[in-house]
Design a protein around this motif. Structure first.
Motif, PDB file in Angstrom:
ATOM      1  N   ILE A 219       0.858  -1.204   0.000  1.00 41.33           N
ATOM      2  CA  ILE A 219       0.000   0.000   0.000  1.00 41.33           C
ATOM      3  C   ILE A 219       0.891   1.250   0.000  1.00 41.33           C
ATOM      4  CG2 ILE A 219      -1.773   1.312   1.267  1.00 41.33           C
ATOM      5  CD1 ILE A 219      -2.827  -1.414   2.347  1.00 41.33           C
ATOM      6  N   ARG A 220       1.958   1.213   0.796  1.00 43.78           N
ATOM      7  CA  ARG A 220       2.865   2.378   0.831  1.00 43.78           C
ATOM      8  C   ARG A 220       3.462   2.662  -0.540  1.00 43.78           C
ATOM      9  NH1 ARG A 220       7.383   1.784   4.675  1.00 43.78           N
ATOM     10  NH2 ARG A 220       7.794   3.937   4.164  1.00 43.78           N
ATOM     11  N   ILE A 279      -7.819  -4.652   7.037  1.00 44.66           N
ATOM     12  CA  ILE A 279      -7.264  -3.826   5.948  1.00 44.66           C
ATOM     13  C   ILE A 279      -7.690  -2.364   6.139  1.00 44.66           C
ATOM     14  CG2 ILE A 279      -7.304  -3.420   3.440  1.00 44.66           C
ATOM     15  CD1 ILE A 279      -7.587  -6.548   3.187  1.00 44.66           C
ATOM     16  N   GLY A 280      -8.928  -2.168   6.605  1.00 44.08           N
ATOM     17  CA  GLY A 280      -9.423  -0.802   6.867  1.00 44.08           C
ATOM     18  C   GLY A 280      -8.529  -0.089   7.881  1.00 44.08           C
ATOM     19  N   GLN A 283      -5.266   0.916   6.284  1.00 42.30           N
ATOM     20  CA  GLN A 283      -5.449   2.112   5.434  1.00 42.30           C
ATOM     21  C   GLN A 283      -5.481   3.370   6.287  1.00 42.30           C
ATOM     22  OE1 GLN A 283      -7.918   0.908   1.575  1.00 42.30           O
ATOM     23  NE2 GLN A 283      -9.068   0.533   3.430  1.00 42.30           N
ATOM     24  N   LYS A 284      -6.194   3.274   7.439  1.00 43.40           N
ATOM     25  CA  LYS A 284      -6.274   4.443   8.331  1.00 43.40           C
ATOM     26  C   LYS A 284      -4.892   4.809   8.858  1.00 43.40           C
ATOM     27  CE  LYS A 284     -10.502   3.538  10.563  1.00 43.40           C
ATOM     28  NZ  LYS A 284     -11.022   3.111  11.836  1.00 43.40           N
ATOM     29  N   LEU A 286      -2.040   4.206   7.580  1.00 34.80           N
ATOM     30  CA  LEU A 286      -1.163   4.709   6.516  1.00 34.80           C
ATOM     31  C   LEU A 286      -1.698   5.984   5.882  1.00 34.80           C
ATOM     32  CD1 LEU A 286      -0.345   1.366   4.655  1.00 34.80           C
ATOM     33  CD2 LEU A 286       1.334   2.861   5.727  1.00 34.80           C
ATOM     34  N   ASP A 287      -2.985   6.230   6.148  1.00 36.13           N
ATOM     35  CA  ASP A 287      -3.698   7.325   5.501  1.00 36.13           C
ATOM     36  C   ASP A 287      -3.622   7.179   3.973  1.00 36.13           C
ATOM     37  OD1 ASP A 287      -5.250   9.553   5.390  1.00 36.13           O
ATOM     38  OD2 ASP A 287      -3.573  10.982   5.531  1.00 36.13           O
ATOM     39  N   ARG A 288      -3.812   5.959   3.518  1.00 34.41           N
ATOM     40  CA  ARG A 288      -3.813   5.686   2.066  1.00 34.41           C
ATOM     41  C   ARG A 288      -4.850   4.631   1.744  1.00 34.41           C
ATOM     42  NH1 ARG A 288       2.375   5.521  -0.257  1.00 34.41           N
ATOM     43  NH2 ARG A 288       3.067   7.296   0.952  1.00 34.41           N
ATOM     44  N   GLU A 289      -5.362   4.702   0.514  1.00 31.91           N
ATOM     45  CA  GLU A 289      -6.328   3.700   0.038  1.00 31.91           C
ATOM     46  C   GLU A 289      -5.570   2.503  -0.527  1.00 31.91           C
ATOM     47  OE1 GLU A 289      -9.886   3.425  -0.488  1.00 31.91           O
ATOM     48  OE2 GLU A 289      -9.799   4.877   1.156  1.00 31.91           O
ATOM     49  N   ALA A 290      -6.115   1.308  -0.292  1.00 31.39           N
ATOM     50  CA  ALA A 290      -5.484   0.117  -0.870  1.00 31.39           C
ATOM     51  C   ALA A 290      -6.123  -0.219  -2.214  1.00 31.39           C
ATOM     52  CB  ALA A 290      -5.673  -1.060   0.076  1.00 31.39           C
TER      53      ALA A 290
END
Ligand SMILES: NC(=O)c1ccc[n+]([C@@H]2O[C@H](COP(=O)([O-])OP(=O)(O)OC[C@H]3O[C@@H](n4cnc5c(N)ncnc54)[C@H](O)[C@@H]3O)[C@@H](O)[C@H]2O)c1
Length: 342
Positions: A219-220, A279-280, A283-284, A286-290
């Motif tokens: 995700i990163r 996974i949610g 995402q939170k 990382l503050d990114r969408e997968a």
């Protein structure tokens, strides 16, 4: 002055082994750590974990029995556990009282194509270690087993008294085998053994082949992640520091209870979480969408794991319960620190 007790941790350079060693050192134990530093995944990560334990690997790998002054709190020996004579010498020379056996070939998926590695490390290695423990009358062996031994059982939560004879992967079959071999050793030679069925452990310093590590990395980097069974899976995620606390408290409780030769405990959270929620949270953090690619169920996987924690709770009292969002945030923070920001 009271003598410091020496314990052996096998697999000390591994994910859980490093955390458990740190916990044992903090409790005042002297730890002899053994690991063969195999290249199943990045050896540098294993070396970095040893550095966390303040062990300088370069030029000092065989900080062995002869050179040890008896004062070093952590001693590392690069060694395969399958060599019974050497393991026996380590246990004898360091006067090891308890063994925390975590060394293993881990991973469900890799076991499908590489069964021999699992037989060698898990079955042969564990048997050699038990033999060495038996020869030197070690007081207690804690054996890392896995929730995967519950195999095809669909009734939940998983209880320790369920018959575990339907493994779905070679990994699970070897873990169930080590429990059986340990049971026989325990009864034949009055060796106290406690099998610990760990449920999906997560946290900082985790294995690169585990879902959390892979998801965070991909995700990163803006890469797609593969999610099996269309995300319809639940895992009884266990934060690694909670696991350490449970195992340490269990070892104190077991010292007080001399009756039981062989026992099995679930070591989990008792709270299954869906993969989608997991996974949610990533995402939170990382503050990114997968970017997600949904795939069918993988062979060897269990759809749900859910630990019945009644037995462990009755033995050690209330369980440590790190919240999932905190645990994931800690793992993500470590990942960024260790691998650097992209
Ligand atoms: N991580 C989890 O979610 C999980 C879940 C259930 C059970 N477990 C069990 O917990 C234990 C630790 O798992 P982990 O996630 O820390 O894995 P890991 O792979 O990070 O650690 C295992 C360590 O054992 C070492 N090792 C392997 N074979 C060896 C051998 N023959 N001799 C000496 N060292 C050897 C490896 O080099 C590695 O450092 C394993 O027994 C595993 O099966 C882990």
């Amino acid at each position: 002055m009271a003598e410091v007790e020496t314990v052996l941790v096998t697999g000390c350079a591994g994910f859980i082994g490093m955390h458990l060693t740190r916990g044992l050192l903090a409790e005042g134990f002297r730890v002899v750590g053994v690991d063969n530093l195999n290249d199943y995944y990045d050896v540098q990560l294993k070396i970095a974990r040893l550095r966390e334990l303040r062990f300088n690997v370069e030029g000092d790998e065989d900080s062995s029995m002869n050179t040890d002054s008896g004062l070093t709190p952590f001693v590392f020996v690069k060694q395969d556990i399958a060599e019974v004579e050497v393991m026996s010498r380590i246990i004898k020379n360091y006067n090891v009282s308890q063994v925390f056996h975590l060394a293993a070939q881990a991973g469900v998926r890799y076991s499908i194509d590489n069964p021999q590695a699992y037989i060698d490390s898990n079955v042969v290695g564990t048997t050699s270690l038990l033999q060495a423990c038996r020869m030197h009358r070690v007081e207690h062996v804690y054996l890392a087993s896995s929730s995967s031994v519950y195999g095809a059982i669909t009734e939940t939560p998983f209880r320790e008294d369920m018959t575990c004879d339907t493994p779905l992967s070679i990994y699970a079959a070897t873990k169930a085998s080590t429990e059986l071999i340990a049971h026989a050793y325990s009864k034949l030679f009055q060796l106290k053994v406690t099998a610990l069925r760990f449920f999906t452990v997560y946290g900082p310093w985790d294995r690169p082949d585990m879902a959390l590590h892979k998801f965070v990395e991909r995700i990163r980097k803006g890469k797609q992640i593969d999610v099996y069974n269309n995300g319809d899976m639940q895992r009884d995620f266990t934060y690694v520091e909670d696991l350490v606390r449970m195992v340490l408290r269990l070892s104190v409780a077991s010292t007080a209870d001399n009756d039981k030769l062989y026992q099995v405990f679930n070591v989990g959270s008792g709270n299954p979480v869906s993969l989608s929620k997991f996974i949610g949270e990533i995402q939170k953090a990382l503050d990114r969408e997968a970017l997600i690619r949904y795939l069918p169920m993988q062979p060897g996987d269990l759809k749900q794991t859910y630990a019945d924690m009644t037995k462990l709770t009755a033995t050690i009292g209330s369980l440590p319960k790190t919240k999932l969002d905190f645990g994931i945030a800690e793992a993500v923070r470590w990942h960024s620190e260790y691998y650097g920001q992209v």
